[in-house]
Scaffold this motif. Structure first.
Motif, short mmCIF file in Angstrom:
data_model
loop_
_atom_site.label_atom_id
_atom_site.label_comp_id
_atom_site.label_asym_id
_atom_site.label_seq_id
_atom_site.Cartn_x
_atom_site.Cartn_y
_atom_site.Cartn_z
N ALA A 50 0.83 -1.21 0.00
CA ALA A 50 0.00 0.00 0.00
C ALA A 50 0.86 1.27 0.00
CB ALA A 50 -0.94 0.00 1.20
N ILE A 51 1.96 1.25 0.76
CA ILE A 51 2.86 2.42 0.78
C ILE A 51 3.55 2.56 -0.57
CG2 ILE A 51 4.91 3.43 1.85
CD1 ILE A 51 4.08 2.10 4.47
N GLU A 52 3.93 1.44 -1.19
CA GLU A 52 4.56 1.50 -2.51
C GLU A 52 3.61 2.08 -3.55
OE1 GLU A 52 5.66 -2.53 -3.25
OE2 GLU A 52 7.69 -2.29 -2.43
N ASP A 53 2.32 1.90 -3.35
CA ASP A 53 1.32 2.27 -4.35
C ASP A 53 0.76 3.67 -4.17
OD1 ASP A 53 -0.28 1.50 -6.60
OD2 ASP A 53 -2.00 1.37 -5.25
N CYS A 54 0.88 4.25 -2.98
CA CYS A 54 0.19 5.52 -2.70
C CYS A 54 0.94 6.72 -3.26
CB CYS A 54 -0.02 5.69 -1.20
SG CYS A 54 1.49 6.10 -0.28
N GLN A 55 0.22 7.82 -3.44
CA GLN A 55 0.82 9.09 -3.83
C GLN A 55 1.08 9.99 -2.61
OE1 GLN A 55 -2.23 9.56 -7.35
NE2 GLN A 55 -0.66 11.11 -7.57
N ILE A 56 0.26 9.82 -1.58
CA ILE A 56 0.41 10.65 -0.38
C ILE A 56 0.44 9.75 0.84
CG2 ILE A 56 -0.69 12.41 1.07
CD1 ILE A 56 -1.92 13.55 -1.50
N PHE A 57 1.46 9.95 1.66
CA PHE A 57 1.58 9.23 2.93
C PHE A 57 1.14 10.19 4.03
CE2 PHE A 57 3.95 8.14 6.79
CZ PHE A 57 3.73 6.77 6.90
N LEU A 58 -0.05 9.95 4.57
CA LEU A 58 -0.62 10.82 5.61
C LEU A 58 -0.34 10.21 6.98
CD1 LEU A 58 -2.42 13.08 6.73
CD2 LEU A 58 -4.41 11.65 6.18
N LEU A 59 0.40 10.96 7.79
CA LEU A 59 0.70 10.52 9.14
C LEU A 59 -0.14 11.31 10.13
CD1 LEU A 59 2.38 9.07 11.34
CD2 LEU A 59 4.08 10.91 11.10
N ILE A 60 -1.00 10.63 10.86
CA ILE A 60 -1.74 11.26 11.95
C ILE A 60 -0.79 11.26 13.14
CG2 ILE A 60 -3.84 11.24 13.31
CD1 ILE A 60 -4.24 11.56 10.27
N MET A 61 -0.28 12.42 13.47
CA MET A 61 0.87 12.50 14.38
C MET A 61 0.43 13.03 15.75
SD MET A 61 4.61 13.91 13.40
CE MET A 61 4.20 15.64 13.29
N ASN A 76 9.49 5.03 7.91
CA ASN A 76 10.77 4.68 7.30
C ASN A 76 10.58 4.23 5.86
OD1 ASN A 76 13.68 3.87 7.34
ND2 ASN A 76 12.79 1.82 7.10
N TYR A 77 9.59 3.40 5.61
CA TYR A 77 9.38 2.89 4.26
C TYR A 77 8.95 4.02 3.32
CZ TYR A 77 8.64 -0.76 0.84
OH TYR A 77 8.76 -1.55 -0.27
N ALA A 78 8.04 4.87 3.80
CA ALA A 78 7.59 6.00 2.97
C ALA A 78 8.72 6.99 2.73
CB ALA A 78 6.41 6.70 3.64
N PHE A 79 9.53 7.24 3.78
CA PHE A 79 10.62 8.20 3.65
C PHE A 79 11.64 7.72 2.62
CE2 PHE A 79 14.78 9.88 4.81
CZ PHE A 79 14.51 11.24 4.86
N ASN A 80 11.89 6.42 2.57
CA ASN A 80 12.83 5.89 1.58
C ASN A 80 12.35 6.17 0.16
OD1 ASN A 80 14.66 4.93 3.45
ND2 ASN A 80 13.73 2.90 3.56
N LEU A 90 4.90 13.36 1.59
CA LEU A 90 4.73 13.06 3.01
C LEU A 90 3.94 14.19 3.65
CD1 LEU A 90 8.34 11.83 3.91
CD2 LEU A 90 6.47 10.56 2.86
N LEU A 91 2.88 13.84 4.37
CA LEU A 91 2.01 14.86 4.98
C LEU A 91 1.77 14.52 6.45
CD1 LEU A 91 0.24 17.32 4.92
CD2 LEU A 91 -1.56 15.99 3.84
N PRO A 92 2.57 15.10 7.36
CA PRO A 92 2.29 14.92 8.79
C PRO A 92 1.15 15.84 9.23
CG PRO A 92 4.62 15.51 8.35
CD PRO A 92 3.82 15.84 7.13
N PHE A 93 0.13 15.26 9.86
CA PHE A 93 -1.03 16.00 10.35
C PHE A 93 -0.97 15.93 11.87
CE2 PHE A 93 -5.72 16.17 11.26
CZ PHE A 93 -5.94 17.46 10.78
N ARG A 94 -0.53 17.03 12.49
CA ARG A 94 -0.19 17.03 13.91
C ARG A 94 -1.41 17.37 14.76
NH1 ARG A 94 5.41 19.74 16.08
NH2 ARG A 94 5.40 18.84 18.17
N THR A 95 -1.82 16.44 15.61
CA THR A 95 -3.06 16.63 16.36
C THR A 95 -2.84 17.03 17.81
OG1 THR A 95 -3.19 14.28 16.91
CG2 THR A 95 -4.28 15.00 14.88
N ASP A 96 -1.59 17.19 18.23
CA ASP A 96 -1.31 17.75 19.55
C ASP A 96 -0.02 18.55 19.47
OD1 ASP A 96 0.92 16.03 19.80
OD2 ASP A 96 -0.26 14.50 20.86
N LYS A 97 0.32 19.22 20.56
CA LYS A 97 1.50 20.09 20.57
C LYS A 97 2.69 19.44 21.28
CE LYS A 97 -0.54 23.80 18.77
NZ LYS A 97 -0.14 24.41 17.49
#
Length: 783
Positions: A50-61, A76-80, A90-97
């Motif tokens: 799934a990571i190999e196939d996607c265009q956007i890696f969304l991280l709920i952070m 790690n896999y997406a970053f490579n 890569l799209l980190p979506f930060r839900t806390d501070k």
């Protein structure tokens, strides 16, 4: 099945949020993959695929996901994939501070997070969807960079279809601002005025009063009535604004397919685009020109089409006969208070509303002033009563501050700006941002150029309204009033921005290796700094100017390259640099076909360097001067002298330079060119072969093309059509590999093919390739 978005998250802490996000994304037709819903066989294998196939890696952070071993493995896999420049964002979506773990910082420390921590949740999800939609609509990474990266974004409500663009014109999307209040009457008045006989309108008013946001809100409300909406940010001129693909992108008229080598060529490109607008766009196309705060001789030309236009400007145009709507400060108390409370979240006690209205009066009910005031009071926990005491001179923060000058809006903004007590680090960020173009810069690019440690300070400045932020494109910019304030209070601020200037210079040094769209952005940054702030006498300015001149030349803006080199000559450089400047100018004159000026500059370069005591630097520059004298004599048809200069340059370079130096390869190529003219074909072939061998050794594929074409024509002179065809095939291969099929210069390849066919007696085929050559050349220079 292909999925657009892979969602990485900590299940126990974020499952409900992820379901809400997925539901909203899939309502828009955006395909998502997340566990456990989409696991079909084994977790690990399905996740990798799934990571190999996607265009956007969304991280709920959040604090849990950043310490999760499973999430870190996915990062790690997406970053490579990202590191290898594959088609993934890569799209980190930060839900806390909470502080990021060191592991996450390692992977994502240089990637700007989208803030998902502030309520309400639905607004944060809407921002996330808008960013993802923008990336996916832009296509692959190259298309994203070539798109409307510095324009504004249009947010579509659920179920709403994006309005189609007028044929080949790319429409701009617009950000939905949840903090907008009031202005209902003004929006209706704009609609009324644009639907009269005159559909051109200027919104005038002081800076920060809300003209830009009003334009945006009008376009959002009535966007369904327009087939195309294009947002421009005015900076240096209407011509530059129209020519730039950054704002007006018309397929078939892309900058890389245009001749932009001279002012005349840029003007021709401008008229091509303007004529296309006039021929294809009616009243249902809306052009919005923001920040139009100067006179421009192209204005009436721009207004001549049937399309609708809104300008935002600080300059009243009504006396010049243009239709205008003056934007006034908020006059309704409920709107003033509603705007303030968008940013000031603390409850108001009895009597504090009246104190606030007295404060608003102190700052002239200025829209941006109310926003800044609210954010500063919120951040500093200052009560309305204490803030009023300060404004009335009853108390003051530490340090001397000037009194508020009520009648002058700049003094109002300066006062509010100073109230913030910005740290040195934050103030430094703002100073660097003054150097940017009005349209701003990608957040991560600014982060790299300024060498910031993390994005925290940028985010805090965004939160406090000192930095404007487009949450969809991730572009930051500085409000013109903040920029003006810094210029007023710190006139020498540019001298404190040396890290930014040094890194900008370094990127210009590597200009040739950037993609076309990256070159556009880099030149925009460099040109803005050079034209507005660069002091040639300041430290680091001369290397910057030299690299900018070289970048201009590579971007075919040779007139601008020459202008910088001529300016450098006025700075009394040492003789070796002066000789090099004349050499460089002569080379640009040669590329422009200005052979008389070429001869003068080349002679001056040689005259200067011959008087310099011998040294390795002197001898290298002497070799350059020899080569340019060779071209000067070549174009004067004094071929024996030309051959002599080229040969002296070659021998000198072989003596003083490493064998791998590209200048030696160029010396062989130069000599081969004149040897063909003097009919020393065998020697010319040998020199072309040596030039090609050296170019290939140092992986200069692109500059092999003229050498292959030269040797093909040399073989043709010898009557060897077979070898000529082989060389031409190599030229085709290198051209396609280096420039890509869309951008390769087929016209000169077809021209040589025509000559070969004619030599072989294949007249009809030769005529066909000659016709194709003319067609390809016409495509490059015209519609």
């Amino acid at each position: 099945m292909h999925r657009d978005v892979f969602i990485s998250y900590h299940r126990n802490s974020s499952a409900e949020l992820v379901e809400n996000i997925v539901s909203a994304l899939e309502e828009r037709g955006i395909r998502c993959w997340y566990a456990p819903r989409d696991v079909e066989s084994k977790y690990a294998g399905d996740i990798v695929r799934a990571i190999e196939d996607c265009q956007i890696f969304l991280l709920i952070m959040n604090e849990y996901s950043t310490h999760s071993e499973h999430v870190l493995n996915e990062i790690n896999y997406a970053f490579n994939r990202f590191h290898q420049k594959e088609n993934i964002r890569l799209l980190p979506f930060r839900t806390d501070k909470n502080e990021l773990s060191d592991d996450v910082k390692y992977y994502l420390g240089r990637i700007h997070c989208l803030d998902g921590s502030e309520p309400p949740e639905e607004d944060r999800i809407e921002a996330l969807i808008s960013r993802i939609s923008y990336w996916l609509q832009s296509g692959d990474r190259d298309d994203v960079e070539r798109g409307d990266g510095h324009g504004e974004e249009r947010n579509l409500s659920s179920g709403e279809e994006a309005f189609p663009a007028v044929r080949n014109i790319r429409s701009t999307s617009l950000v939905h601002n949840t903090n907008f209040v009031g202005r209902t009457e003004e929006i209706e008045e704009i609609y009324k005025l644009l639907h009269t006989g005159n559909n051109k309108l200027f919104l005038s008013g002081p800076g920060g009063i809300g003209k830009s946001e009003l334009s945006r809100q009008y376009a959002l409300k009535f966007g369904g009535e327009y087939k195309t909406i294009v947002w421009f940010t005015y900076n240096t001129g209407i011509e530059d604004m129209v020519v730039s693909d950054q704002f007006l992108f018309i397929r078939g008229l892309e900058n890389e397919n245009q001749d932009l080598t001279t002012p005349e060529a840029r003007e021709a490109c401008y008229f091509k685009k303007m004529n296309y607008l006039k021929d294809h766009c009616g009243r249902d196309t809306l052009l919005i020109v923001d920040n139009f705060d100067s006179e421009d001789e192209r204005l009436d030309e721009f207004l001549a089409g049937e399309y609708s236009v809104i300008f935002s400007t600080r300059i009243s145009r009504e006396k010049e006969g243009y239709q205008e709507l003056a934007i006034r400060p908020f006059n309704r108390r409920e709107d003033q208070l509603a705007l303030f409370q968008k940013f000031y979240k603390r409850p108001l006690r009895d009597g504090e509303e009246e104190i606030l209205f007295r404060l608003f009066e102190k700052i002239g009910f200025h829209t941006y002033g109310i926003e800044l005031l609210a954010k500063q009071m919120q951040a500093s926990r200052t009560s309305p009563e204490n803030m009023l005491d300060y404004f009335e001179g009853k108390s003051a923060p530490s340090g001397k501050r000037s009194r508020l000058v009520m009648e002058h809006i700049m003094d109002v903004m300066t006062q509010i700006f100073r109230l913030s007590n910005l740290s040195d680090e934050k103030f430094s960020i703002l100073k660097n941002m003054v150097l940017l173009p009005v349209e701003g810069i990608d957040t991560e690019l600014f982060f790299d150029l300024t060498e910031l440690e993390d994005f925290m300070l940028i985010d805090e400045l965004i939160d406090s309204s000192f930095i404007q932020y487009n949450y969809i494109t991730d572009v930051i910019s500085l409000h013109p009033l903040i920029a003006n304030t810094i210029c007023r209070t710190c006139p020498d601020f540019a001298a404190e921005c040396q890290i930014y200037i040094r890194n900008l210079t370094e990127r210009l040094s590597s200009f040739t290796h950037f993609k076309y769209s990256e070159k556009q952005i880099l030149l925009s940054l460099a040109e803005n700094y050079y034209l507005k702030w660069c002091d040639p006498k300041a430290s680091g300015s001369i290397p910057f100017m030299e690299r900018l001149a070289e970048a201009y030349a590579e971007y075919f803006m040779r007139d601008k390259s020459i202008a910088i080199m001529e300016r450098l000559l006025t700075l009394d450089p040492d003789p070796i640099r002066a000789s090099w400047y004349h050499y460089y100018i002569s080379n640009q004159r040669r590329c422009l076909g200005q052979y008389e000026e070429l001869s003068k500059e080349a002679a001056r370069s040689l005259e200067i360097i011959e008087k310099v005591p011998e040294s390795p630097e002197m001898r290298q520059q002497l070799s350059l001067s020899y080569s340019m004298m060779g071209w000067a004599k070549y174009h004067e048809n004094r071929l024996e002298e030309s051959a002599d200069y080229f040969e002296k340059s070659l021998q000198l370079r072989r003596e003083i330079l490493p064998d791998s130096d590209v200048l030696i390869a160029w010396a062989y190529y130069n000599s081969a060119s004149v040897l063909c003219r003097t009919e020393e074909i065998q020697k010319a072939v040998q020199y072309y072969e040596e030039a090609i061998r050296r170019f290939l050794l140092i992986d200069e594929t692109g500059i092999c093309v003229p050498a292959y074409i030269g040797i093909a024509e040399a073989y043709l002179s010898q009557g060897d059509c077979g070898k000529a065809e082989e060389a031409l095939e190599q030229a085709f291969t290198c051209e396609y590999e280096y420039y890509g099929e869309e951008n390769c210069r087929k016209y000169w390849l077809y021209e040589v093919k025509s000559k070969i066919l004619e030599k072989q007696g294949k007249k009809e085929q030769a005529e066909e390739y000659a016709r194709l050559s003319k067609e390809e050349y016409a495509k490059m220079v015209s519609v």
